[in-house]
Design a protein around this motif. Structure first.
Motif, PDB file in Angstrom:
ATOM      1  N   ARG A  39       0.822  -1.208   0.000  1.00 16.69           N
ATOM      2  CA  ARG A  39       0.000   0.000   0.000  1.00 16.69           C
ATOM      3  C   ARG A  39       0.856   1.258   0.000  1.00 16.69           C
ATOM      4  O   ARG A  39       0.475   2.275  -0.582  1.00 16.69           O
ATOM      5  N   SER A  40       2.009   1.198   0.616  1.00 21.91           N
ATOM      6  CA  SER A  40       2.902   2.363   0.627  1.00 21.91           C
ATOM      7  C   SER A  40       3.753   2.444  -0.638  1.00 21.91           C
ATOM      8  O   SER A  40       4.274   3.517  -0.977  1.00 21.91           O
ATOM      9  N   PHE A  41       3.890   1.323  -1.364  1.00 22.31           N
ATOM     10  CA  PHE A  41       4.700   1.289  -2.578  1.00 22.31           C
ATOM     11  C   PHE A  41       3.986   1.922  -3.767  1.00 22.31           C
ATOM     12  O   PHE A  41       4.569   2.754  -4.495  1.00 22.31           O
ATOM     13  N   PHE A  42       2.738   1.567  -3.989  1.00 17.53           N
ATOM     14  CA  PHE A  42       2.042   2.021  -5.191  1.00 17.53           C
ATOM     15  C   PHE A  42       1.986   3.548  -5.328  1.00 17.53           C
ATOM     16  O   PHE A  42       2.158   4.070  -6.440  1.00 17.53           O
ATOM     17  N   PRO A  43       1.748   4.326  -4.284  1.00 13.98           N
ATOM     18  CA  PRO A  43       1.707   5.787  -4.451  1.00 13.98           C
ATOM     19  C   PRO A  43       3.032   6.414  -4.864  1.00 13.98           C
ATOM     20  O   PRO A  43       3.057   7.592  -5.253  1.00 13.98           O
ATOM     21  N   LEU A  44       4.129   5.662  -4.816  1.00 12.48           N
ATOM     22  CA  LEU A  44       5.431   6.193  -5.214  1.00 12.48           C
ATOM     23  C   LEU A  44       5.623   6.165  -6.733  1.00 12.48           C
ATOM     24  O   LEU A  44       6.537   6.820  -7.247  1.00 12.48           O
ATOM     25  N   LEU A  45       4.792   5.434  -7.439  1.00 15.99           N
ATOM     26  CA  LEU A  45       5.021   5.149  -8.845  1.00 15.99           C
ATOM     27  C   LEU A  45       4.457   6.233  -9.757  1.00 15.99           C
ATOM     28  O   LEU A  45       3.452   6.875  -9.445  1.00 15.99           O
ATOM     29  N   SER A  46       5.098   6.378 -10.923  1.00 14.93           N
ATOM     30  CA  SER A  46       4.637   7.329 -11.936  1.00 14.93           C
ATOM     31  C   SER A  46       3.985   6.626 -13.129  1.00 14.93           C
ATOM     32  O   SER A  46       3.518   7.287 -14.050  1.00 14.93           O
ATOM     33  N   PHE A  47       3.972   5.315 -13.117  1.00 14.61           N
ATOM     34  CA  PHE A  47       3.263   4.573 -14.161  1.00 14.61           C
ATOM     35  C   PHE A  47       2.895   3.198 -13.625  1.00 14.61           C
ATOM     36  O   PHE A  47       3.440   2.730 -12.621  1.00 14.61           O
ATOM     37  N   ALA A  48       1.956   2.555 -14.308  1.00 17.89           N
ATOM     38  CA  ALA A  48       1.546   1.187 -13.961  1.00 17.89           C
ATOM     39  C   ALA A  48       1.235   0.447 -15.250  1.00 17.89           C
ATOM     40  O   ALA A  48       0.835   1.038 -16.257  1.00 17.89           O
ATOM     41  N   VAL A  49       1.434  -0.852 -15.230  1.00 23.68           N
ATOM     42  CA  VAL A  49       1.112  -1.718 -16.361  1.00 23.68           C
ATOM     43  C   VAL A  49      -0.216  -2.401 -16.059  1.00 23.68           C
ATOM     44  O   VAL A  49      -0.435  -2.897 -14.948  1.00 23.68           O
ATOM     45  N   LEU A  50      -1.103  -2.435 -17.047  1.00 26.67           N
ATOM     46  CA  LEU A  50      -2.430  -3.003 -16.859  1.00 26.67           C
ATOM     47  C   LEU A  50      -2.691  -4.081 -17.901  1.00 26.67           C
ATOM     48  O   LEU A  50      -2.188  -4.017 -19.028  1.00 26.67           O
ATOM     49  N   GLY A  51      -3.494  -5.059 -17.521  1.00 28.12           N
ATOM     50  CA  GLY A  51      -3.957  -6.090 -18.435  1.00 28.12           C
ATOM     51  C   GLY A  51      -5.473  -6.143 -18.413  1.00 28.12           C
ATOM     52  O   GLY A  51      -6.087  -6.019 -17.343  1.00 28.12           O
TER      53      GLY A  51
END
Length: 294
Positions: A39-51
Protein backbone atom coordinates in the motif's frame (compact mmCIF):
# COMPACT_ATOMS: atom_id res chain seq x y z
CA UNK A 1 -9.80 -16.70 -0.50
CA UNK A 2 -10.04 -18.97 -3.55
CA UNK A 3 -7.32 -21.52 -4.31
CA UNK A 4 -4.24 -19.55 -5.41
CA UNK A 5 -3.46 -21.70 -8.47
CA UNK A 6 -5.72 -22.85 -11.27
CA UNK A 7 -5.30 -26.06 -13.27
CA UNK A 8 -3.06 -24.52 -15.93
CA UNK A 9 -0.60 -23.19 -13.37
CA UNK A 10 -0.61 -26.48 -11.48
CA UNK A 11 0.08 -28.44 -14.67
CA UNK A 12 3.22 -26.38 -15.35
CA UNK A 13 4.30 -26.59 -11.70
CA UNK A 14 3.86 -30.34 -11.83
CA UNK A 15 5.98 -30.56 -15.00
CA UNK A 16 9.02 -29.51 -12.94
CA UNK A 17 8.00 -31.44 -9.82
CA UNK A 18 7.16 -28.36 -7.78
CA UNK A 19 3.38 -28.54 -7.52
CA UNK A 20 3.28 -29.87 -3.95
CA UNK A 21 5.62 -27.25 -2.40
CA UNK A 22 3.80 -24.47 -4.26
CA UNK A 23 0.42 -25.63 -2.96
CA UNK A 24 1.65 -24.63 0.48
CA UNK A 25 3.71 -21.61 -0.60
CA UNK A 26 0.82 -20.17 -2.59
CA UNK A 27 -1.45 -19.96 0.44
CA UNK A 28 1.22 -17.90 2.21
CA UNK A 29 2.33 -15.47 -0.51
CA UNK A 30 -0.80 -14.93 -2.64
CA UNK A 31 -3.13 -12.74 -0.61
CA UNK A 32 -6.64 -11.34 -0.99
CA UNK A 33 -5.49 -7.94 0.26
CA UNK A 34 -2.62 -5.49 -0.04
CA UNK A 35 0.00 -5.56 2.68
CA UNK A 36 1.02 -2.28 4.29
CA UNK A 37 4.30 -2.49 2.37
CA UNK A 38 2.46 -2.74 -0.93
CA UNK A 39 0.00 0.00 0.00
CA UNK A 40 2.90 2.36 0.63
CA UNK A 41 4.70 1.29 -2.58
CA UNK A 42 2.04 2.02 -5.19
CA UNK A 43 1.71 5.79 -4.45
CA UNK A 44 5.43 6.19 -5.21
CA UNK A 45 5.02 5.15 -8.85
CA UNK A 46 4.64 7.33 -11.94
CA UNK A 47 3.26 4.57 -14.16
CA UNK A 48 1.55 1.19 -13.96
CA UNK A 49 1.11 -1.72 -16.36
CA UNK A 50 -2.43 -3.00 -16.86
CA UNK A 51 -3.96 -6.09 -18.43
CA UNK A 52 -7.56 -6.32 -19.68
CA UNK A 53 -9.77 -8.34 -22.01
CA UNK A 54 -12.02 -6.64 -24.57
CA UNK A 55 -15.51 -7.67 -25.64
CA UNK A 56 -14.14 -9.98 -28.33
CA UNK A 57 -12.03 -11.89 -25.82
CA UNK A 58 -8.77 -10.34 -27.03
CA UNK A 59 -6.21 -9.68 -24.31
CA UNK A 60 -4.38 -6.33 -24.18
CA UNK A 61 -1.50 -5.02 -22.10
CA UNK A 62 -1.04 -1.29 -21.63
CA UNK A 63 0.93 1.28 -19.67
CA UNK A 64 -0.72 4.27 -18.00
CA UNK A 65 1.06 7.15 -16.27
CA UNK A 66 0.35 9.83 -13.68
CA UNK A 67 2.01 11.94 -11.07
CA UNK A 68 3.16 9.92 -8.04
CA UNK A 69 0.08 9.43 -5.93
CA UNK A 70 -2.20 8.60 -8.88
CA UNK A 71 -2.24 5.08 -7.39
CA UNK A 72 -3.53 4.92 -3.83
CA UNK A 73 -4.99 2.35 -1.47
CA UNK A 74 -7.72 3.67 0.87
CA UNK A 75 -8.00 0.23 2.47
CA UNK A 76 -6.21 -3.14 2.08
CA UNK A 77 -8.85 -4.47 -0.30
CA UNK A 78 -8.76 -1.75 -2.94
CA UNK A 79 -6.36 0.15 -5.17
CA UNK A 80 -7.59 3.43 -6.66
CA UNK A 81 -6.30 4.58 -10.05
CA UNK A 82 -6.72 8.24 -10.95
CA UNK A 83 -6.59 7.70 -14.72
CA UNK A 84 -9.34 8.98 -17.03
CA UNK A 85 -10.49 6.86 -19.98
CA UNK A 86 -8.16 6.88 -22.99
CA UNK A 87 -10.05 6.35 -26.28
CA UNK A 88 -6.76 5.61 -28.08
CA UNK A 89 -5.84 2.71 -25.78
CA UNK A 90 -7.13 -0.66 -27.07
CA UNK A 91 -7.10 -1.99 -23.49
CA UNK A 92 -9.71 0.59 -22.51
CA UNK A 93 -12.53 -1.64 -23.79
CA UNK A 94 -11.77 -4.14 -21.02
CA UNK A 95 -11.55 -1.63 -18.17
CA UNK A 96 -15.28 -1.48 -17.52
CA UNK A 97 -17.27 -1.76 -14.32
CA UNK A 98 -17.18 -5.32 -13.00
CA UNK A 99 -14.73 -6.62 -15.60
CA UNK A 100 -11.61 -8.44 -14.34
CA UNK A 101 -8.28 -6.67 -14.84
CA UNK A 102 -4.70 -6.91 -13.65
CA UNK A 103 -2.05 -4.42 -12.57
CA UNK A 104 1.71 -4.54 -12.20
CA UNK A 105 3.47 -1.86 -10.21
CA UNK A 106 7.14 -1.72 -11.13
CA UNK A 107 9.92 0.72 -10.22
CA UNK A 108 12.65 0.64 -12.85
CA UNK A 109 15.06 2.55 -10.59
CA UNK A 110 14.96 -0.10 -7.84
CA UNK A 111 13.66 -3.21 -9.70
CA UNK A 112 10.87 -3.59 -7.17
CA UNK A 113 7.54 -4.93 -8.44
CA UNK A 114 4.16 -6.05 -7.10
CA UNK A 115 1.14 -7.54 -8.85
CA UNK A 116 -2.57 -7.70 -8.22
CA UNK A 117 -5.71 -8.68 -10.08
CA UNK A 118 -9.42 -8.28 -9.49
CA UNK A 119 -12.59 -6.66 -10.83
CA UNK A 120 -12.92 -3.01 -11.85
CA UNK A 121 -15.08 -1.01 -9.44
CA UNK A 122 -16.48 2.54 -9.25
CA UNK A 123 -15.64 3.42 -12.87
CA UNK A 124 -16.02 7.15 -13.55
CA UNK A 125 -14.56 9.68 -15.94
CA UNK A 126 -11.78 10.33 -13.46
CA UNK A 127 -10.60 6.79 -12.86
CA UNK A 128 -11.58 3.53 -11.20
CA UNK A 129 -10.68 1.10 -8.43
CA UNK A 130 -9.40 -2.45 -8.55
CA UNK A 131 -10.89 -4.75 -5.94
CA UNK A 132 -8.10 -7.02 -4.77
CA UNK A 133 -8.65 -10.64 -5.74
CA UNK A 134 -5.01 -11.73 -5.62
CA UNK A 135 -1.95 -9.75 -4.59
CA UNK A 136 1.69 -10.81 -4.41
CA UNK A 137 5.22 -9.55 -4.82
CA UNK A 138 7.80 -10.60 -7.39
CA UNK A 139 11.58 -10.86 -7.25
CA UNK A 140 13.72 -8.32 -9.18
CA UNK A 141 15.14 -10.85 -11.67
CA UNK A 142 15.61 -9.76 -15.29
CA UNK A 143 14.55 -6.13 -14.70
CA UNK A 144 16.87 -3.66 -16.43
CA UNK A 145 17.64 -0.67 -14.22
CA UNK A 146 16.72 2.67 -15.80
CA UNK A 147 17.01 6.30 -14.74
CA UNK A 148 14.14 8.67 -15.51
CA UNK A 149 14.82 11.81 -17.54
CA UNK A 150 12.75 14.92 -18.13
CA UNK A 151 9.14 13.87 -18.85
CA UNK A 152 8.16 14.16 -22.49
CA UNK A 153 5.03 15.27 -24.27
CA UNK A 154 2.11 12.88 -24.47
CA UNK A 155 1.20 11.95 -28.03
CA UNK A 156 -2.06 13.33 -29.37
CA UNK A 157 -2.06 11.68 -32.79
CA UNK A 158 -4.48 8.81 -33.45
CA UNK A 159 -2.91 5.37 -33.10
CA UNK A 160 -1.52 3.49 -36.08
CA UNK A 161 -3.13 0.10 -36.58
CA UNK A 162 -1.79 -2.77 -38.65
CA UNK A 163 -1.87 -6.57 -38.81
CA UNK A 164 1.79 -7.44 -39.32
CA UNK A 165 5.07 -6.10 -37.99
CA UNK A 166 6.64 -3.31 -40.02
CA UNK A 167 10.36 -2.52 -40.02
CA UNK A 168 10.03 -0.02 -37.16
CA UNK A 169 8.20 -2.52 -34.95
CA UNK A 170 10.75 -5.24 -35.74
CA UNK A 171 13.59 -2.91 -34.78
CA UNK A 172 11.98 -2.02 -31.44
CA UNK A 173 11.26 -5.66 -30.55
CA UNK A 174 14.62 -6.88 -31.81
CA UNK A 175 16.50 -4.47 -29.54
CA UNK A 176 14.21 -4.81 -26.50
CA UNK A 177 15.38 -5.94 -23.09
CA UNK A 178 11.93 -5.43 -21.53
CA UNK A 179 8.28 -5.97 -22.38
CA UNK A 180 5.03 -6.74 -20.57
CA UNK A 181 2.54 -9.51 -21.24
CA UNK A 182 -1.13 -9.86 -20.26
CA UNK A 183 -2.94 -13.19 -20.18
CA UNK A 184 -6.27 -14.55 -18.98
CA UNK A 185 -7.88 -17.82 -17.94
CA UNK A 186 -10.77 -19.06 -15.81
CA UNK A 187 -9.90 -19.35 -12.12
CA UNK A 188 -11.07 -22.17 -9.86
CA UNK A 189 -14.47 -20.58 -9.38
CA UNK A 190 -14.99 -20.22 -13.12
CA UNK A 191 -14.65 -16.43 -13.24
CA UNK A 192 -12.15 -14.91 -15.64
CA UNK A 193 -8.81 -14.09 -14.05
CA UNK A 194 -6.41 -11.66 -15.72
CA UNK A 195 -2.67 -11.37 -15.15
CA UNK A 196 -0.02 -8.94 -16.38
CA UNK A 197 3.68 -9.51 -15.89
CA UNK A 198 7.16 -8.30 -16.80
CA UNK A 199 9.50 -10.13 -19.14
CA UNK A 200 13.15 -9.19 -19.51
CA UNK A 201 16.53 -10.37 -20.69
CA UNK A 202 19.58 -9.17 -22.52
CA UNK A 203 18.86 -6.82 -25.42
CA UNK A 204 17.82 -8.95 -28.38
CA UNK A 205 16.56 -11.89 -26.30
CA UNK A 206 13.42 -12.11 -28.47
CA UNK A 207 13.74 -13.76 -31.86
CA UNK A 208 11.53 -12.62 -34.73
CA UNK A 209 10.71 -15.15 -37.42
CA UNK A 210 10.32 -14.14 -41.07
CA UNK A 211 6.52 -14.39 -40.76
CA UNK A 212 6.46 -12.09 -37.70
CA UNK A 213 6.13 -14.77 -35.05
CA UNK A 214 7.98 -13.91 -31.84
CA UNK A 215 10.03 -16.65 -30.16
CA UNK A 216 10.44 -15.83 -26.47
CA UNK A 217 12.63 -17.71 -23.98
CA UNK A 218 11.31 -18.47 -20.51
CA UNK A 219 13.95 -18.25 -17.78
CA UNK A 220 14.06 -19.60 -14.23
CA UNK A 221 11.78 -17.58 -11.97
CA UNK A 222 9.42 -18.01 -9.04
CA UNK A 223 7.94 -21.14 -10.64
CA UNK A 224 4.40 -19.86 -10.15
CA UNK A 225 3.79 -20.02 -13.94
CA UNK A 226 1.02 -17.42 -13.79
CA UNK A 227 1.56 -16.37 -17.42
CA UNK A 228 2.40 -19.74 -18.95
CA UNK A 229 -0.29 -21.43 -16.88
CA UNK A 230 -2.82 -19.05 -18.40
CA UNK A 231 -1.48 -19.83 -21.88
CA UNK A 232 -2.03 -23.55 -21.25
CA UNK A 233 -5.75 -22.89 -20.81
CA UNK A 234 -6.23 -19.83 -23.02
CA UNK A 235 -3.63 -19.09 -25.72
CA UNK A 236 -4.70 -15.47 -26.21
CA UNK A 237 -2.28 -12.82 -24.96
CA UNK A 238 -1.44 -9.15 -25.21
CA UNK A 239 2.06 -7.64 -25.34
CA UNK A 240 3.25 -4.06 -24.91
CA UNK A 241 6.71 -2.73 -25.72
CA UNK A 242 7.92 0.69 -24.60
CA UNK A 243 10.36 2.84 -26.54
CA UNK A 244 12.01 4.28 -23.44
CA UNK A 245 13.62 7.14 -25.41
CA UNK A 246 10.46 8.41 -27.12
CA UNK A 247 7.56 7.12 -25.02
CA UNK A 248 6.09 5.28 -28.00
CA UNK A 249 4.00 2.22 -27.15
CA UNK A 250 3.68 -0.86 -29.35
CA UNK A 251 0.67 -2.95 -28.28
CA UNK A 252 -0.24 -6.31 -29.79
CA UNK A 253 -2.89 -8.93 -29.24
CA UNK A 254 -2.67 -12.43 -30.64
CA UNK A 255 -2.18 -16.09 -29.84
CA UNK A 256 0.54 -18.07 -28.08
CA UNK A 257 1.98 -21.57 -28.23
CA UNK A 258 3.95 -23.21 -25.43
CA UNK A 259 7.11 -25.15 -26.24
CA UNK A 260 8.36 -27.14 -23.26
CA UNK A 261 10.82 -29.59 -24.77
CA UNK A 262 11.91 -28.85 -28.36
CA UNK A 263 15.54 -28.80 -29.48
CA UNK A 264 15.23 -25.07 -30.18
CA UNK A 265 15.21 -24.34 -26.44
CA UNK A 266 18.88 -25.28 -26.19
CA UNK A 267 19.76 -22.57 -28.74
CA UNK A 268 18.42 -19.84 -26.44
CA UNK A 269 20.93 -19.12 -23.65
CA UNK A 270 19.59 -19.88 -20.14
CA UNK A 271 16.11 -20.73 -21.46
CA UNK A 272 14.25 -23.52 -19.66
CA UNK A 273 11.37 -23.48 -22.15
CA UNK A 274 10.00 -21.05 -24.72
CA UNK A 275 6.77 -19.70 -26.06
CA UNK A 276 5.69 -18.25 -29.38
CA UNK A 277 3.47 -15.27 -30.02
CA UNK A 278 1.64 -14.58 -33.27
CA UNK A 279 0.34 -11.00 -33.43
CA UNK A 280 -3.12 -10.51 -34.93
CA UNK A 281 -3.72 -6.83 -34.20
CA UNK A 282 -0.96 -4.27 -33.67
CA UNK A 283 -1.34 -0.71 -32.40
CA UNK A 284 1.42 1.89 -32.32
CA UNK A 285 0.78 4.94 -30.14
CA UNK A 286 3.46 7.56 -30.63
CA UNK A 287 4.22 9.32 -27.37
CA UNK A 288 1.59 7.17 -25.70
CA UNK A 289 3.61 7.31 -22.48
CA UNK A 290 4.65 10.81 -21.30
CA UNK A 291 7.76 9.46 -19.54
CA UNK A 292 11.33 8.94 -20.71
CA UNK A 293 14.22 6.88 -19.31
CA UNK A 294 17.94 6.37 -19.90
Amino acid sequence: MAAPWHEGEIALQRSIGFDEPLAEIGLKVVRDHLTEQHRSFFPLLSFAVLGAVDGEGDVWATVRAGRPGFLSSPDPFRLDLAIPPDPYDPAEAGLKEGEPAALLGIDLTTRRRNRLNGPVRDRTGRGFSLEVGQSFGNCPKYITLRSPVQPGEEGLDPPERFESLDAEARALIGAADTFFVASSAPGWEGARQVDVSHRGGEAGFIRIAADGELIIPDYAGNRFFNTLGNFKINPRAGLVFIDFATGDLLQMTGSTELDLDSAEIASLPRAERLWRFRPRQIVRRRGGLPLRWH
